[in-house]
Design a protein around this motif. Structure first.
Motif, mmCIF file in Angstrom:
data_model
loop_
_atom_site.group_PDB
_atom_site.id
_atom_site.type_symbol
_atom_site.label_atom_id
_atom_site.label_comp_id
_atom_site.label_asym_id
_atom_site.label_seq_id
_atom_site.Cartn_x
_atom_site.Cartn_y
_atom_site.Cartn_z
ATOM 1 N N ASP A 1 0.846 -7.579 8.403
ATOM 2 C CA ASP A 1 0.786 -6.428 7.392
ATOM 3 C C ASP A 1 -0.459 -5.581 7.361
ATOM 4 O O ASP A 1 -1.650 -6.045 7.336
ATOM 5 N N GLY A 2 -0.167 -4.419 7.699
ATOM 6 C CA GLY A 2 -1.164 -3.551 8.100
ATOM 7 C C GLY A 2 -1.816 -2.832 6.630
ATOM 8 O O GLY A 2 -3.201 -2.594 6.702
ATOM 9 N N ALA A 3 -1.060 -3.191 5.730
ATOM 10 C CA ALA A 3 -1.710 -2.903 4.360
ATOM 11 C C ALA A 3 -2.072 -1.371 4.052
ATOM 12 O O ALA A 3 -3.079 -1.225 3.333
ATOM 13 N N SER A 4 -1.450 -0.574 4.845
ATOM 14 C CA SER A 4 -1.899 1.056 4.796
ATOM 15 C C SER A 4 -3.400 1.205 5.050
ATOM 16 O O SER A 4 -3.947 2.159 4.417
ATOM 17 N N ASP A 5 -4.005 0.307 5.847
ATOM 18 C CA ASP A 5 -5.394 0.406 5.985
ATOM 19 C C ASP A 5 -5.734 0.609 7.537
ATOM 20 O O ASP A 5 -5.617 -0.574 8.176
ATOM 21 N N TRP A 6 -6.273 1.433 7.959
ATOM 22 C CA TRP A 6 -6.195 1.788 9.508
ATOM 23 C C TRP A 6 -7.103 0.883 9.992
ATOM 24 O O TRP A 6 -6.731 0.251 11.170
ATOM 25 N N PRO A 7 -8.259 0.319 9.650
ATOM 26 C CA PRO A 7 -9.105 -0.576 10.522
ATOM 27 C C PRO A 7 -8.491 -2.152 10.314
ATOM 28 O O PRO A 7 -8.372 -2.847 11.228
ATOM 29 N N ASN A 8 -7.786 -2.058 9.272
ATOM 30 C CA ASN A 8 -6.913 -3.460 9.165
ATOM 31 C C ASN A 8 -5.996 -3.398 10.328
ATOM 32 O O ASN A 8 -5.528 -4.583 10.798
ATOM 33 N N PHE A 9 -5.425 -2.326 10.347
ATOM 34 C CA PHE A 9 -4.195 -2.395 11.599
ATOM 35 C C PHE A 9 -4.881 -2.708 12.961
ATOM 36 O O PHE A 9 -4.191 -3.504 13.625
ATOM 37 N N ALA A 10 -5.909 -2.269 13.205
ATOM 38 C CA ALA A 10 -6.661 -2.689 14.574
ATOM 39 C C ALA A 10 -7.042 -4.075 14.535
ATOM 40 O O ALA A 10 -6.887 -4.728 15.676
ATOM 41 N N GLY B 1 0.732 -1.223 0.014
ATOM 42 C CA GLY B 1 0.139 -0.053 0.018
ATOM 43 C C GLY B 1 0.907 1.234 -0.010
ATOM 44 O O GLY B 1 1.922 1.214 -0.054
ATOM 45 N N THR B 2 0.037 2.175 0.153
ATOM 46 C CA THR B 2 0.933 3.681 -0.159
ATOM 47 C C THR B 2 1.883 3.832 0.838
ATOM 48 O O THR B 2 2.772 4.569 0.554
ATOM 49 N N MET B 3 1.820 3.557 2.103
ATOM 50 C CA MET B 3 2.586 3.994 3.190
ATOM 51 C C MET B 3 3.941 2.842 3.202
ATOM 52 O O MET B 3 4.678 3.044 3.962
ATOM 53 N N ALA B 4 3.975 1.973 2.361
ATOM 54 C CA ALA B 4 4.950 0.829 2.297
ATOM 55 C C ALA B 4 6.471 1.748 2.003
ATOM 56 O O ALA B 4 7.355 1.219 2.710
ATOM 57 N N ILE B 5 6.288 2.687 1.366
ATOM 58 C CA ILE B 5 7.609 3.422 1.167
ATOM 59 C C ILE B 5 8.207 3.933 2.385
ATOM 60 O O ILE B 5 9.457 3.590 2.607
ATOM 61 N N SER B 6 7.445 4.349 3.396
ATOM 62 C CA SER B 6 7.961 4.866 4.669
ATOM 63 C C SER B 6 8.381 3.705 5.399
ATOM 64 O O SER B 6 9.186 3.766 6.167
ATOM 65 N N GLU B 7 7.135 2.822 5.670
ATOM 66 C CA GLU B 7 7.289 1.510 6.711
ATOM 67 C C GLU B 7 8.335 0.514 6.497
ATOM 68 O O GLU B 7 8.753 -0.077 7.521
ATOM 69 N N ILE B 8 8.810 0.172 5.231
ATOM 70 C CA ILE B 8 9.580 -0.766 4.910
ATOM 71 C C ILE B 8 11.029 -0.456 5.781
ATOM 72 O O ILE B 8 11.658 -1.615 6.153
ATOM 73 N N GLY B 9 11.216 0.711 5.848
ATOM 74 C CA GLY B 9 12.528 1.161 6.725
ATOM 75 C C GLY B 9 12.419 0.586 8.129
ATOM 76 O O GLY B 9 13.505 -0.029 8.783
ATOM 77 N N SER B 10 11.177 0.848 8.658
ATOM 78 C CA SER B 10 11.149 0.640 10.117
ATOM 79 C C SER B 10 11.087 -0.876 10.231
ATOM 80 O O SER B 10 11.634 -1.223 11.217
ATOM 81 N N ILE B 11 10.358 -1.751 9.365
ATOM 82 C CA ILE B 11 10.496 -3.149 9.690
ATOM 83 C C ILE B 11 11.804 -3.554 9.436
ATOM 84 O O ILE B 11 12.206 -4.321 10.342
ATOM 85 N N GLN B 12 12.692 -3.263 8.538
ATOM 86 C CA GLN B 12 14.085 -3.701 8.548
ATOM 87 C C GLN B 12 14.912 -3.364 9.525
ATOM 88 O O GLN B 12 15.468 -4.206 10.237
ATOM 89 N N ALA B 13 14.675 -2.176 10.225
ATOM 90 C CA ALA B 13 15.359 -1.492 11.231
ATOM 91 C C ALA B 13 15.135 -2.635 12.518
ATOM 92 O O ALA B 13 15.864 -2.869 13.460
ATOM 93 N N GLU B 14 13.993 -2.863 12.814
ATOM 94 C CA GLU B 14 13.195 -3.656 13.986
ATOM 95 C C GLU B 14 13.962 -5.038 13.882
ATOM 96 O O GLU B 14 14.322 -5.567 15.047
#
Lengths: 303, 413
Positions: free
Chosen positions: B103-112, B66-79
């Motif tokens: 995978d939250g998939a850039s979808d907020w309800p899915n995160f929950a 999803g659209t946030m993957a650009i930013s979040e992949i770095g965080s996954i890698q670091a963790e």
């Protein structure tokens, strides 16, 4: 005195800002206008064909950087973007669209599905991170005809490209035998068939051409924005807006509509905030469409 | 009872007996091992978390698509890098960390939904995850209800404090106030033009910025503008800024829009040598997409830059590049994400337990001198004490030129 001249140059640049938004909108909308207008196919994957053009430019730029022809590659990239998007469109028409001509609303669903598949494919191939191609130095700066006036070179480039492409489309539609066939098919498919026009072939080339134009738009776009897997979906709404507002099946309508929307939005952005400008533009478009459901300019078509 | 079912019953009994005896022997054996490795599970886990004698399970909840993957992949890698390093050094309380990735998939309800799954079904001891404020707000009620523990890495708008969250990024006041002080002091700035993407974080941040500029610095805000996420046309805005001639353009443009924004600034001849632009939203990750020539000599206010010179950071950058490739970049949030597992480890060891309540109670005061950004400490309000740095962008990298000490985060839920 100094104040007035600043105001004057700003207004001049503001006019140019409107012109470059107009160029961008028109480049995006031309391909869609041809497909939607001439064939009645609602191509939701139009944005993804732009993305194809953008990624092609990106690949070309990495290649050019490695081989040291970064200053010249952009023209090649435009041609490649057109060719690849054209081929992809041709293939899509052959595999999918031609089976759906009798169910025009289903093309909406089918092409939307295609757009999702293409987005995920981009994500698999190029990764989720947005990319932007290395641009030749001459394309990133500004041109100063007088002190205080900065005209972005990329904006000028898009403007010229828009003029060339629009002129090309006009030539093909109104001054070539192929254009006559396309217009005949649009106006009355059955009779066109009867007088010996291969309407299936016309459809396929028209669709592919529309997609190819989207590829060019995408390539031009990479000079001002970045490219990611979902970039296409950002532009699709604006593109449809231009086509519907202009009146389907009318090249002139599309141009007029792109111009009106671009100048209105750009001017309103200058006078008030960005979000408000968008709201007012969209509300006016809705109101005008309520009064003229066929759009600004419509062509009489036998349905 | 029929013969057949009697038969089955006897059969079942025999199996149970066999399994039970195996279990007895097994637990005796493991007990012997655990005594050497770490405290027994019954002691470190009284709330039924997924902790065994040799492993502890944690969750990793980011958008890999999803659209946030650009930013979040770095965080996954670091963790994952931090967890690997902790495991290589012997794990936590003698237990290896196992990760369940969702995978939250850039979808907020899915995160929950995924958060609930991790906490209720997988019983993970901690979760490292979320990026946008929207996703954090979506999972917050789940973490509070199920009493989970979330390590959240992003710099964000603040105004929040949950018992169940440790915030490893900076909140707005840490990032904004110090940066504005710096630009006023060193550049003599008096007038500011505030620009942001149109959602909660930029709007809240600019609200804080405006207050500080007007009330404390006695400067003037000459413009404040917001553009929808994903906007690619900033030309009218740029003309407006040119007409207003501010000393500082203060930019909180987010995501892909960054590229258009900076490219069009460059095209309009607003460059770092003539204008002062300070941003709190542009990190190495975005610059990789924008291209260095368009951000040249602009400033970013962040707590971390990849080019920081200290032994911790050099080690971290080397390990990151070894694992994820030489051309990978590390932005502010990626580093903050890296701190999560280490802070959790320190808190668990201090508490001597994986129980969420005990880990939370042990967290304030935890110090980490091995952080790539330097020394950090968890404050009682669950945010970190950290420094703000102003970086000036070079063509290829960011160069740190200024540090500002901010003693603690000013944040009250």
């Amino acid at each position: 005195m100094a104040e007035t001249s600043t105001l004057f140059t700003t207004l001049l640049m503001q006019g140019f800002a409107g012109m470059s938004l107009f160029s961008v909108l028109l480049l995006m909308a031309l391909g869609l206008a041809i497909i939607f207008g001439q064939m009645g196919v609602i191509n939701m994957a139009h944005g993804e064909f732009m993305t194809i053009g953008a990624y092609t430019t990106y690949i070309m730029s990495t290649f050019a950087e490695a081989h040291g022809f970064i200053n010249q590659y952009f023209i090649l990239a435009l041609i490649a973007a057109f060719a690849i998007a054209f081929a992809a469109g041709y293939l899509l028409e052959y595999l999918l669209i031609r089976r759906l001509y009798k169910r025009p609303l289903d093309t909406l669903l089918a092409t939307w599905g295609v757009s999702l598949v293409m987005q995920q494919a981009f994500r698999e191939i190029f990764g989720a991170r947005e990319v932007s191609p290395a641009l030749p130095e001459w394309l990133t700066g500004s041109y100063q005809p007088a002190p205080g006036i900065d005209l972005p070179v990329s904006g000028l480039m898009v403007l010229v490209l828009m003029l060339v492409v629009t002129f090309g489309v006009w030539l093909m539609m109104y001054r070539s035998r192929w254009g006559i066939r396309v217009r005949a098919t649009t106006q009355n498919r059955v009779i066109a068939d009867a007088v010996g026009i291969n309407t299936k072939r016309v459809d396929r080339i028209t669709f592919a051409l529309g997609c190819g134009l989207a590829g060019i738009a995408g390539a031009a776009f990479t000079t001002i924005a970045s490219t990611g897997p979902t970039t296409g979906s950002l532009f699709i709404v604006d593109t449809f807006l231009v086509v519907v507002f202009g009146g389907a099946a009318s090249l002139f309508g599309t141009i007029a509509s792109a111009f009106t929307i671009a100048q209105a939005q750009s001017g309103l952005e200058f006078l008030m905030t960005g979000s408000m400008a968008k709201v007012i533009t969209l509300v006016s478009v809705v109101l005008i469409l309520m009064m003229r459901p066929e759009g600004l300019f419509s062509v009489k078509v036998r349905k | 009872m029929s013969t057949e079912s009697q038969h089955r019953t006897r059969h079942t009994r025999i199996s149970i007996f066999i399994i039970a005896s195996f279990l007895c022997i097994g637990s005796l054996l493991t007990f012997a091992r655990v005594e050497a490795a770490g405290p027994p599970t019954a002691q470190v886990n009284t709330t039924g978390l997924a902790v065994t004698d040799t492993t502890v399970t944690v969750g990793d909840l980011h958008s890999a698509t999803g659209t946030m993957a650009i930013s979040e992949i770095g965080s996954i890698q670091a963790e994952l890098l931090a967890i690997d390093q902790i495991n290589a050094a012997g794990g936590i309380l003698g237990r290896k960390i196992e990760v369940i990735k969702e995978d939250g998939a850039s979808d907020w309800p899915n995160f929950a939904e995924k958060a609930r799954k991790l906490l209720v079904k997988d019983k993970v001891a901690a979760v490292f995850g979320c990026w946008t404020s929207a996703s954090r707000k979506a999972v917050l009620p789940v973490f509070e209800k199920e009493n989970g523990l979330l390590y959240y890495p992003t710099f964000y708008e603040g105004l929040e404090q949950s018992k169940n969250v440790i915030y490893t990024g900076q909140e707005a006041t840490q990032q904004i106030i110090a940066g504005l002080d710096w630009v006023t002091k060193t550049k003599g700035a008096k007038t500011f033009f505030l620009i942001g993407s149109d959602y909660i974080w930029p709007r809240t941040s600019n609200k804080i910025a405006r207050k500080h500029i007007e009330n404390v610095l006695h400067g003037k805000v000459v413009g404040e503008e917001y553009y929808p996420l994903g906007t690619t046309n900033f030309r009218s805005l740029i003309n407006k800024a040119k007409l207003a001639k501010p000393d500082v353009i203060y930019s909180i443009v987010v995501g892909g829009s960054n590229v258009s924004w900076f490219k069009q600034l460059k095209a309009a001849d607003i460059t770092g040598d003539k204008w002062t632009l300070l941003t709190i939203s542009t990190t190495e990750d975005e610059v990789k997409g924008i291209g260095g020539e368009s951000v040249l000599n602009f400033y970013s206010a962040m707590k971390y830059f990849q080019t920081l010179k200290n032994p911790n950071n050099e080690k971290f950058v080397a390990a990151f590049k070894a694992k994820y490739g030489a051309d990978s970049v590390i932005g502010d949030v990626t580093q903050a994400a890296y701190l999560g597992p280490w802070l959790w480890k320190a808190a668990v060891e201090k508490a001597g337990s994986f129980d969420v309540d005990k880990v939370v109670a042990a967290s304030p005061g935890i110090e980490l001198s091995s952080a790539p950004e330097g020394y950090v400490k968890v404050h009682a309000n669950h945010h970190l004490w950290s420094k703000l740095r102003i970086g000036r962008w070079r063509r290829r990298c960011c160069c740190e030129i200024y540090r500002y000490h901010r003693r603690r985060s000013v944040n009250h839920g």
